[in-house]
Scaffold this motif. Structure first.
Motif, mmCIF file in Angstrom:
data_model
loop_
_atom_site.group_PDB
_atom_site.id
_atom_site.type_symbol
_atom_site.label_atom_id
_atom_site.label_comp_id
_atom_site.label_asym_id
_atom_site.label_seq_id
_atom_site.Cartn_x
_atom_site.Cartn_y
_atom_site.Cartn_z
ATOM 1 N N ARG A 64 6.608 11.345 4.856
ATOM 2 C CA ARG A 64 6.867 9.844 4.779
ATOM 3 C C ARG A 64 5.493 9.372 4.396
ATOM 4 N N ALA A 65 5.515 7.954 3.622
ATOM 5 C CA ALA A 65 4.333 7.543 3.261
ATOM 6 C C ALA A 65 3.601 6.852 4.620
ATOM 7 N N ALA A 66 4.561 6.414 5.383
ATOM 8 C CA ALA A 66 4.251 5.949 6.618
ATOM 9 C C ALA A 66 3.384 6.689 7.485
ATOM 10 N N ASP A 67 3.578 7.884 7.321
ATOM 11 C CA ASP A 67 2.933 9.013 8.254
ATOM 12 C C ASP A 67 1.600 9.667 7.772
ATOM 13 N N VAL A 68 1.224 9.328 6.321
ATOM 14 C CA VAL A 68 0.071 9.846 5.738
ATOM 15 C C VAL A 68 -1.163 9.438 6.321
ATOM 16 N N GLY A 69 -1.586 7.972 6.520
ATOM 17 C CA GLY A 69 -2.471 7.721 7.330
ATOM 18 C C GLY A 69 -3.063 8.536 8.398
ATOM 19 N N ARG A 70 -1.922 8.376 9.445
ATOM 20 C CA ARG A 70 -1.965 9.079 10.786
ATOM 21 C C ARG A 70 -2.500 10.661 10.579
ATOM 22 N N ASP A 71 -1.783 11.374 9.703
ATOM 23 C CA ASP A 71 -1.813 12.629 9.469
ATOM 24 C C ASP A 71 -3.295 12.948 9.079
ATOM 25 N N ALA A 72 -3.864 12.089 7.949
ATOM 26 C CA ALA A 72 -5.197 12.197 7.530
ATOM 27 C C ALA A 72 -6.082 12.238 8.687
ATOM 28 N N THR A 102 -5.708 21.308 6.668
ATOM 29 C CA THR A 102 -5.047 21.256 5.437
ATOM 30 C C THR A 102 -3.866 20.431 5.586
ATOM 31 N N LEU A 103 -4.010 19.356 4.829
ATOM 32 C CA LEU A 103 -2.844 18.457 4.868
ATOM 33 C C LEU A 103 -2.157 18.324 3.472
ATOM 34 N N ILE A 104 -0.821 18.956 3.498
ATOM 35 C CA ILE A 104 0.076 19.046 2.278
ATOM 36 C C ILE A 104 0.687 17.602 1.985
ATOM 37 N N LEU A 105 0.777 17.205 0.845
ATOM 38 C CA LEU A 105 1.027 15.830 0.467
ATOM 39 C C LEU A 105 2.039 15.802 -0.483
ATOM 40 N N PRO A 106 3.618 15.603 -0.082
ATOM 41 C CA PRO A 106 4.584 15.943 -1.137
ATOM 42 C C PRO A 106 4.239 14.482 -2.008
ATOM 43 N N SER A 107 4.368 14.573 -3.399
ATOM 44 C CA SER A 107 4.348 13.642 -4.357
ATOM 45 C C SER A 107 4.954 12.270 -3.848
ATOM 46 N N ASP A 108 6.066 12.152 -3.291
ATOM 47 C CA ASP A 108 6.811 11.107 -2.860
ATOM 48 C C ASP A 108 6.344 10.302 -1.910
ATOM 49 N N ALA A 109 5.309 11.035 -0.862
ATOM 50 C CA ALA A 109 4.716 10.307 0.157
ATOM 51 C C ALA A 109 3.641 9.908 -0.137
ATOM 52 N N SER A 110 3.101 10.328 -1.261
ATOM 53 C CA SER A 110 1.975 9.673 -1.832
ATOM 54 C C SER A 110 2.318 8.428 -2.650
ATOM 55 N N TRP A 111 3.318 8.532 -3.570
ATOM 56 C CA TRP A 111 3.638 7.160 -4.383
ATOM 57 C C TRP A 111 4.492 6.221 -3.540
ATOM 58 N N ASP A 112 5.312 6.686 -2.477
ATOM 59 C CA ASP A 112 6.246 5.635 -1.956
ATOM 60 C C ASP A 112 5.319 4.366 -1.245
ATOM 61 N N GLU A 113 5.785 3.093 -1.252
ATOM 62 C CA GLU A 113 5.202 2.204 -0.474
ATOM 63 C C GLU A 113 5.311 2.427 0.896
ATOM 64 N N GLY A 114 4.653 1.658 1.653
ATOM 65 C CA GLY A 114 4.659 1.695 3.375
ATOM 66 C C GLY A 114 3.581 2.433 3.951
ATOM 67 N N MET A 162 0.825 -1.193 -0.148
ATOM 68 C CA MET A 162 -0.120 -0.171 -0.112
ATOM 69 C C MET A 162 1.059 1.262 0.038
ATOM 70 N N ASN A 163 0.659 2.270 -1.006
ATOM 71 C CA ASN A 163 1.435 3.461 -0.972
ATOM 72 C C ASN A 163 0.594 4.635 -0.014
ATOM 73 N N GLY A 164 1.271 5.465 -0.059
ATOM 74 C CA GLY A 164 0.838 6.712 1.064
ATOM 75 C C GLY A 164 -0.702 7.188 0.728
ATOM 76 N N ALA A 165 -0.808 7.598 -0.733
ATOM 77 C CA ALA A 165 -2.074 7.616 -1.313
ATOM 78 C C ALA A 165 -3.119 6.735 -1.046
ATOM 79 N N GLN A 166 -2.948 5.622 -1.077
ATOM 80 C CA GLN A 166 -4.045 4.414 -0.720
ATOM 81 C C GLN A 166 -4.202 4.568 0.634
ATOM 82 N N SER A 167 -3.333 4.699 1.449
ATOM 83 C CA SER A 167 -3.449 4.766 2.837
ATOM 84 C C SER A 167 -4.161 6.042 3.458
ATOM 85 N N LEU A 168 -4.328 7.021 2.633
ATOM 86 C CA LEU A 168 -4.912 8.445 2.884
ATOM 87 C C LEU A 168 -6.295 8.105 2.666
ATOM 88 N N VAL A 169 -6.835 7.725 1.421
ATOM 89 C CA VAL A 169 -8.249 7.316 1.071
ATOM 90 C C VAL A 169 -8.842 6.588 2.002
#
Length: 513
Positions: A131-139, A155-167, A1-8
């Motif tokens: 980091r991708a690992a932080d995205v779900g918690r931040d959301a 407002t959650l700012i999402l760098p593109s690598d935090a979105s596409w990286d796995e983890g 799962m990448n960061g974007a998927q964990s966000l949604v």
């Protein structure tokens, strides 16, 4: 799962199931995750101020936040005006703002901006996921912040690598924030003022102008002789038959000062002390007398209904029926007037309608003529940044599940700021009737010219005129995919209103005023 998927997945788990979006390159992995996640409704807006305005209207009706998807700092900047309005309305919104990859940002690529700095101008909560690992918690934290009473821009700012990286890790749904308790001393103080026999104004806003709060306020006013007023900045007011016949504090400083001139005490129920929208030469900024004592029964973040119930109990006031507004008015005839349009609206609107009001100066007298209309909700432009009406109506229609007719009372000048919202209405097949108030000028600014004591010359007058060339609103609406027709009499306007209310799609009435 990448960061974007964990966000949604975290957003869905947290109860956020609607996304208003205008994405760009940095958000493509989030868009892909939306495609892979059933349950999230995605609504495209063709400009970011449409997107943020829809999220505002959505919260006002649904009572829970949607998310927005915006493209980098400039995309957020395009949406700031309606985020300002949403902040003033105390709407909860979760902004997801794509940004440069963390390792690309130091290179100062063209779309690099101070995204956090822009966000802080309208947000009560801002964070950048690194980091991708932080995205779900931040959301999850963003949703919790947006739900903080009465509502917050997060407002959650999402760098593109935090979105596409796995983890990526899906976070648990956040605990609902607690509503601050009512202060018993504030209740006692308000009760003393109401028992004093002096002139008392109770100023209602937030939940104080909704539902049971109105009946509680009416019991207090009936027993004590207090005057009830709605704050001019009330974002949503429940109105019509069975509701309280509230009038708002006027926009005009002169009229507001007159309305409040006899007040010895002002009890604030979810409202702030009333001040003018602007300063004017020789006029006070505060609209209430200096001698008036202010009593904060409930702050905006507290439960206004609970505060009013506590005040009812402290005063021991009896049950009392809500006042009868009288017979429903008949539709007006003849040339269009502000009063005639309000009467026609009251005569024809369906039960449970939602009125999104950006009529600006033309609609300041609408309340008096619409108390006997069927029960409805009335949404106001409260932040003063024009261009809110059409997006607000669109978001409200989506929040209602397209089951309630939305009537947008829309000034022509401000409609041009966000007319792309008409396209979204057409695409989503939303039951919105827009009554376009076409006077071909910025009428409010002509009044403001007089208010500051200036006299417009030819150059100034040309800046306030929307003719040369005239805007063709029928063609503009049709170009956005919406049926439209022009009305020059109230009879024609009434016919078009009635037929549009029977439709399931949007319609625009170009009303010459």
């Amino acid at each position: 799962m990448n960061g974007a998927q964990s966000l949604v997945q975290t957003l869905l788990a947290s109860g956020v199931d609607t996304c208003f979006a205008n994405p760009g390159t940095s958000e493509m992995h989030f868009v892909a995750a939306l495609d892979q996640s059933p349950g999230m409704r995605c609504v495209l807006g063709l400009q970011e101020n449409v997107v943020t305005g829809m999220a505002d209207g959505y919260f006002r009706v649904a009572g829970r936040p949607a998310c927005t998807l915006l493209h980098c700092g400039p995309g957020l900047a395009n949406g700031l005006a309606n985020l300002h309005n949403a902040r003033r309305a105390r709407s909860g919104v979760v902004n997801i703002v794509g940004d440069q990859a963390t390792y690309h940002r130091p290179l100062d690529a063209p779309l690099t901006a101070d995204t956090e700095g822009l966000a802080r101008t309208v947000s009560g909560w801002v964070r950048t996921s690194s980091r991708a690992a932080d995205v779900g918690r931040d959301a999850a934290d963003a949703v919790q912040a947006a739900c903080t009473p009465p509502g917050t821009i997060a407002t959650l700012i999402l760098p593109s690598d935090a979105s596409w990286d796995e983890g990526g890790i899906v976070a648990e749904a956040p605990r609902a924030p607690e509503t601050p308790a009512i202060d018993p001393k504030a209740v006692d103080e308000a009760a003393r003022a109401l028992r004093s026999g002096a002139n008392v104004v109770m100023l209602l806003a937030g939940r104080g102008v909704l539902g049971r709060s109105q009946s509680l306020a009416w019991r207090i006013a009936s027993a004590t002789g207090a005057t009830l007023k709605a704050d001019y900045m009330a974002a949503r007011v429940e109105r019509g038959r069975g509701r309280l016949q509230l009038e708002r504090i006027p926009y005009s400083t002169d009229l507001a000062v007159e309305v409040l001139s006899r007040a010895a005490h002002i009890v604030l129920v979810g409202a702030k002390p009333p001040v003018g929208f602007f300063a004017y030469p020789g006029k006070p900024s505060k609209q209430y007398p200096e001698r008036a004592q202010l009593h904060a029964l409930a702050r905006a973040e507290q439960d206004a209904e609970a505060a009013l119930q506590a005040l009812v109990d402290a005063l021991g006031v009896p049950e009392v029926a809500m006042p009868d507004p009288g017979p429903r008015p008949a539709a007006a005839t003849g040339a269009p007037t502000s009063e005639g349009l309000a009467r026609t609206l009251a005569a024809l609107m369906p039960e449970g309608a939602i009125v999104a009001d950006e009529s600006v100066s033309y609609g300041r007298g609408f309340y008096r003529q619409t108390h006997a209309a069927p029960a409805h909700d009335w949404l106001h432009l409260v932040g003063g940044a024009i261009g809110a009406g059409l997006p607000m109506a669109t978001g409200a229609a989506i929040a209602s599940g397209a089951r309630r007719r939305v009537i947008a009372l829309q000034a022509d000048g401000s409609a041009m700021y966000t007319l792309q919202a008409l396209w979204t209405q057409a695409r989503e097949r939303l039951p919105v009737t827009t009554i376009l108030l076409n006077n071909r000028q910025y009428a409010i600014l002509i009044g403001e010219y007089r208010g500051v004591g200036a006299t417009p010359g030819a150059t100034a007058a040309s800046m306030l005129d929307l003719g040369n060339p005239d805007l063709d609103w029928v063609k503009l609406a049709q170009g956005m995919g919406i049926d439209a027709a022009r009305a020059t009499t109230m009879e024609r306007c009434a016919d078009l209103m009635s037929s549009s209310f029977a439709r399931t799609e949007p319609f625009l009435i170009d009303l010459a005023i």
